[in-house]
Design a protein around this motif. Structure first.
Motif, PDB file in Angstrom:
ATOM      1  N   GLY A 188     -58.207  11.574  28.408  1.00 28.64           N
ATOM      2  CA  GLY A 188     -56.961  10.827  28.381  1.00 28.64           C
ATOM      3  C   GLY A 188     -55.817  11.628  28.977  1.00 28.64           C
ATOM      4  N   ARG A 189     -54.618  11.114  28.711  1.00 31.38           N
ATOM      5  CA  ARG A 189     -53.395  11.690  29.289  1.00 31.38           C
ATOM      6  C   ARG A 189     -52.703  12.577  28.273  1.00 31.38           C
ATOM      7  N   TYR A 190     -52.105  13.657  28.774  1.00 29.49           N
ATOM      8  CA  TYR A 190     -51.345  14.575  27.908  1.00 29.49           C
ATOM      9  C   TYR A 190     -50.070  14.991  28.650  1.00 29.49           C
ATOM     10  N   ASN A 191     -48.967  14.388  28.276  1.00 30.14           N
ATOM     11  CA  ASN A 191     -47.725  14.607  29.021  1.00 30.14           C
ATOM     12  C   ASN A 191     -46.883  15.770  28.510  1.00 30.14           C
ATOM     13  N   GLU A 192     -47.288  16.404  27.398  1.00 28.17           N
ATOM     14  CA  GLU A 192     -46.476  17.482  26.832  1.00 28.17           C
ATOM     15  C   GLU A 192     -47.155  18.839  26.902  1.00 28.17           C
ATOM     16  N   LEU A 193     -48.424  18.871  27.259  1.00 29.18           N
ATOM     17  CA  LEU A 193     -49.209  20.094  27.116  1.00 29.18           C
ATOM     18  C   LEU A 193     -48.743  21.219  28.032  1.00 29.18           C
ATOM     19  N   VAL A 194     -48.432  20.902  29.284  1.00 29.58           N
ATOM     20  CA  VAL A 194     -47.955  21.925  30.217  1.00 29.58           C
ATOM     21  C   VAL A 194     -46.665  22.557  29.700  1.00 29.58           C
ATOM     22  N   LYS A 195     -45.780  21.728  29.215  1.00 29.31           N
ATOM     23  CA  LYS A 195     -44.503  22.214  28.677  1.00 29.31           C
ATOM     24  C   LYS A 195     -44.721  23.085  27.436  1.00 29.31           C
ATOM     25  N   GLN A 196     -45.653  22.686  26.577  1.00 23.02           N
ATOM     26  CA  GLN A 196     -45.944  23.457  25.370  1.00 23.02           C
ATOM     27  C   GLN A 196     -46.390  24.874  25.679  1.00 23.02           C
ATOM     28  N   LEU A 197     -47.061  25.055  26.805  1.00 26.31           N
ATOM     29  CA  LEU A 197     -47.563  26.386  27.156  1.00 26.31           C
ATOM     30  C   LEU A 197     -46.645  27.114  28.140  1.00 26.31           C
ATOM     31  N   GLY A 198     -45.380  26.692  28.187  1.00 25.39           N
ATOM     32  CA  GLY A 198     -44.383  27.446  28.937  1.00 25.39           C
ATOM     33  C   GLY A 198     -44.132  26.983  30.349  1.00 25.39           C
ATOM     34  N   GLY A 199     -44.717  25.862  30.742  1.00 25.24           N
ATOM     35  CA  GLY A 199     -44.502  25.345  32.079  1.00 25.24           C
ATOM     36  C   GLY A 199     -43.433  24.281  32.101  1.00 25.24           C
ATOM     37  N   PRO A 200     -43.251  23.619  33.226  1.00 25.19           N
ATOM     38  CA  PRO A 200     -42.254  22.549  33.324  1.00 25.19           C
ATOM     39  C   PRO A 200     -42.731  21.302  32.598  1.00 25.19           C
ATOM     40  N   ASP A 201     -41.854  20.334  32.515  1.00 24.41           N
ATOM     41  CA  ASP A 201     -42.197  19.058  31.891  1.00 24.41           C
ATOM     42  C   ASP A 201     -43.048  18.270  32.886  1.00 24.41           C
ATOM     43  N   MET A 202     -44.349  18.496  32.860  1.00 23.65           N
ATOM     44  CA  MET A 202     -45.253  17.927  33.860  1.00 23.65           C
ATOM     45  C   MET A 202     -46.475  17.348  33.161  1.00 23.65           C
TER      46      MET A 202
END
Length: 429
Positions: free
Chosen positions: A289-303
Motif C-alpha cells: 500500500g501507500r505510506y505518505n509519512e514514512l520518508v519524513k519520519q526518517l528525516g527526509g522531505p515530505d514525500m
C-alpha cells in the motif's frame, strides 16, 4: 555434538534452490519492464528504524524483533521487513534530490527475520521480494504497483487470486475513524484480549488486525473507515478503483484489511490465494500500500511512497501444492564419454570447448566404466551424449547422439570444438 540449523530456518538445497532462482529471475525481468531497479540494504539496522516506522503497538516491535545491543552498545535489529530499510537508504543517500528522476522506483529481495512460532510458510528467517516507488502522490502509481504484483503472480502461472482492497484515508480520516473505533470498542473493553486492551487507546486499528477469537466477534460489527473518508481521501480511492476497473482487474473492497504496520495510509491491498497447502480459506502471499509519512519520519522531505512485499516461502508452498511447474534452469546440453584411459585428455578438451562456446557440459570424474558414464548421461538428462574411444581418437572423430531421438552421427572432433551449434543443426534438424 550434533550440529543442526537454528530453529525456524531452512537449508535451501540443490534440487530446491533452482525454484528460488526461477522466482528471483522472473521477478527481476518483470520489474525491469516496469523500470524498477534493485536496491540492497543491510540485514541489520538501527532499532529505531523499525520501531519508529512500524509502530510501537505492532506485533513486529512488541513481540517479533530480533534486537540486541552489539559490542559497541548500539541497539540494532535484524530487519523484520524490507520497506523501512529501503526508506532509510533513500533518505540517507538523498535519493529524493532534484537530480533524481521521480518516481524513484526500486525493488529488493532477501531474508527477513521475526521471532515467532515456526509454522508452514512462516519461518523465523523468511524471504521477501518487494518494490517501493517514491515521489508521486497520484493514485495512478498505486494502481501500477497493484497491477505489477498481479502481473508477477501471473508470470508464475497463478491464475486465480483474490485482490482485497481498502483505504486508510488521510490524517483527518484516520483521526475521525480512530475516535469512532474507540467509542465502539470501549464498552467491550473487559471482553477484549490483553493485546487489544493495550492497543485500544494507542492505536485502535491494531484491534481490527487481531487474530484473537475474542476480538473477532467485535471487529465484525465495527464501523467502516469508508464512512469517514474526507473528500480528498474518497477522491483518491475512487480514482484507484476506476483505474482498476479500466484495466479489468477484479477486486473486493474489504474494510477489514488494515495491514500490520503503522506506516500505511490511503490505498492498502492484499493478494490472496486458496490452497490446501496453505491451510483453510484464503492466505495472503502479497500485500502492500501507500505510506505518505514514512520518508519524513526518517528525516527526509515530505514525500510519499507506495509498494508491496511478497513472501517467497508461501509462494513456493502454493506453487508446489498446486503442482505449478518450474522450468529447468540448468539443463545439461552435452555429456562427454571417454572409453579408455588414453581419451581422458581429449574428453577434457571437448568439455571445456563446449563450455567456452556457451553450452553446459559435463564428464566423468569417478573413473567409471563406459556403461556407468552412459548411465550418468541418462540420469542427468543430457540432451546429447558425445563419445570418444580409441578408434575415434585415432581418426580425430567423435560420436554425437541425440538422447531424444536416439539418432547418432560421427563428426570431426574439430567441428564439435569449433562450432557445436552447427553440428547439431546439420545433423539433427
Amino acid at each position: 555434538m550434533k550440529y543442526q540449523r537454528p530453529k525456524g530456518t531452512a537449508d535451501i538445497l540443490p534440487g530446491q534452490s533452482y525454484k528460488w532462482e526461477y522466482i528471483e529471475n522472473t521477478a527481476r525481468k518483470l520489474f525491469s519492464k516496469y523500470r524498477y531497479h534493485e536496491i540492497r540494504t543491510p540485514m541489520f539496522e538501527n532499532f529505531n528504524v523499525f520501531s519508529r516506522t512500524s509502530g510501537d503497538t505492532s506485533d513486529i516491535v512488541t513481540k517479533e524483533m530480533y534486537d540486541f545491543n552489539d559490542k559497541g552498545g548500539r541497539h540494532v535489529t535484524l530487519r523484520p521487513e524490507g520497506t523501512a530499510g529501503v526508506v532509510r537508504a533513500f533518505v540517507q543517500n538523498k535519493l529524493y534530490g532534484p537530480d533524481t528522476y521521480k518516481p524513484y522506483k526500486v525493488f529488493y529481495m532477501g531474508p527477513m527475520f521475526r521471532y515467532e512460532r515456526p509454522q508452514s510458510g512462516r519461518e523465523r528467517e523468511f524471504h521477501q521480494i518487494g518494490v517501493e516507488a517514491f515521489g508521486s502522490d497520484l493514485p495512478e502509481l498505486d494502481v501500477e504497483v497493484i497491477a505489477m504484483a498481479l502481473d508477477l503472480l501471473k508470470q508464475f502461472g497463478i491464475k486465480h487470486v483474490r485482490l482485497a482492497l481498502n483505504t486508510l484515508g488521510d490524517e483527518e480520516t484516520r483521526d475521525a475513524y480512530r475516535k469512532a473505533l474507540i467509542d465502539y470498542l470501549k464498552p467491550h473493553y473487559d471482553e477484549l484480549s490483553d493485546d487489544s486492551k493495550e492497543r485500544l487507546y494507542k492505536n485502535p486499528l491494531r484491534v481490527l488486525d487481531s487474530k484473537d477469537p475474542k476480538d473477532k466477534q467485535f471487529v465484525a460489527d465495527a464501523p467502516s473507515i469508508l464512512d469517514y473518508l474526507t473528500d480528498n481521501a474518497k477522491q483518491h480511492f475512487d480514482k484507484v478503483t476506476s483505474l482498476l476497473d479500466a484495466l479489468n482487474i477484479d477486486y473486493d473492497i474489504d474494510p477489514s484489511v488494515v495491514r500490520g504496520l503503522d506506516y500505511y495510509n490511503h490505498t492498502i491491498f492484499e493478494i490472496m490465494v486458496k490452497s490446501k497447502s496453505l491451510g483453510k480459506g484464503y492466505t495472503t502471499i502479497c500485500a502492500g500500500g501507500r505510506y505518505n509519512e514514512l520518508v519524513k519520519q526518517l528525516g527526509g522531505p515530505d514525500m510519499s511512497g507506495v509498494g508491496f512485499g511478497l513472501g517467497v516461502e508461501r509462494l513456493l508452498l502454493f506453487m508446489e501444492g498446486e503442482n505449478i511447474p518450474f522450468p529447468n534452469l540448468h539443463p545439461l546440453d552435452a555429456y562427454v564419454v571417454g572409453i579408455g584411459d588414453d581419451t581422458d585428455t581429449e574428453t577434457f578438451k571437448v568439455v571445456q570447448a563446449l563450455r567456452d562456446a556457451g553450452f553446459s557440459a559435463d564428464r566423468d570424474y569417478l573413473d567409471k566404466k563406459p556403461r556407468g558414464q552412459f548411465k550418468a548421461a541418462n540420469r542427468l538428462n543430457a540432451e546429447y551424449t558425445l563419445t570418444i574411444g580409441g578408434k575415434e581418437l585415432a581418426s580425430h572423430k567423435i560420436n554425437v547422439k541425440s538422447m531424444a531421438s536416439g539418432e547418432e552421427v560421427s563428426v570431426p572432433l574439430k567441428d564439435v570444438k569449433d562450432n557445436f551449434n552447427e553440428v547439431i543443426e546439420d545433423s539433427f534438424n
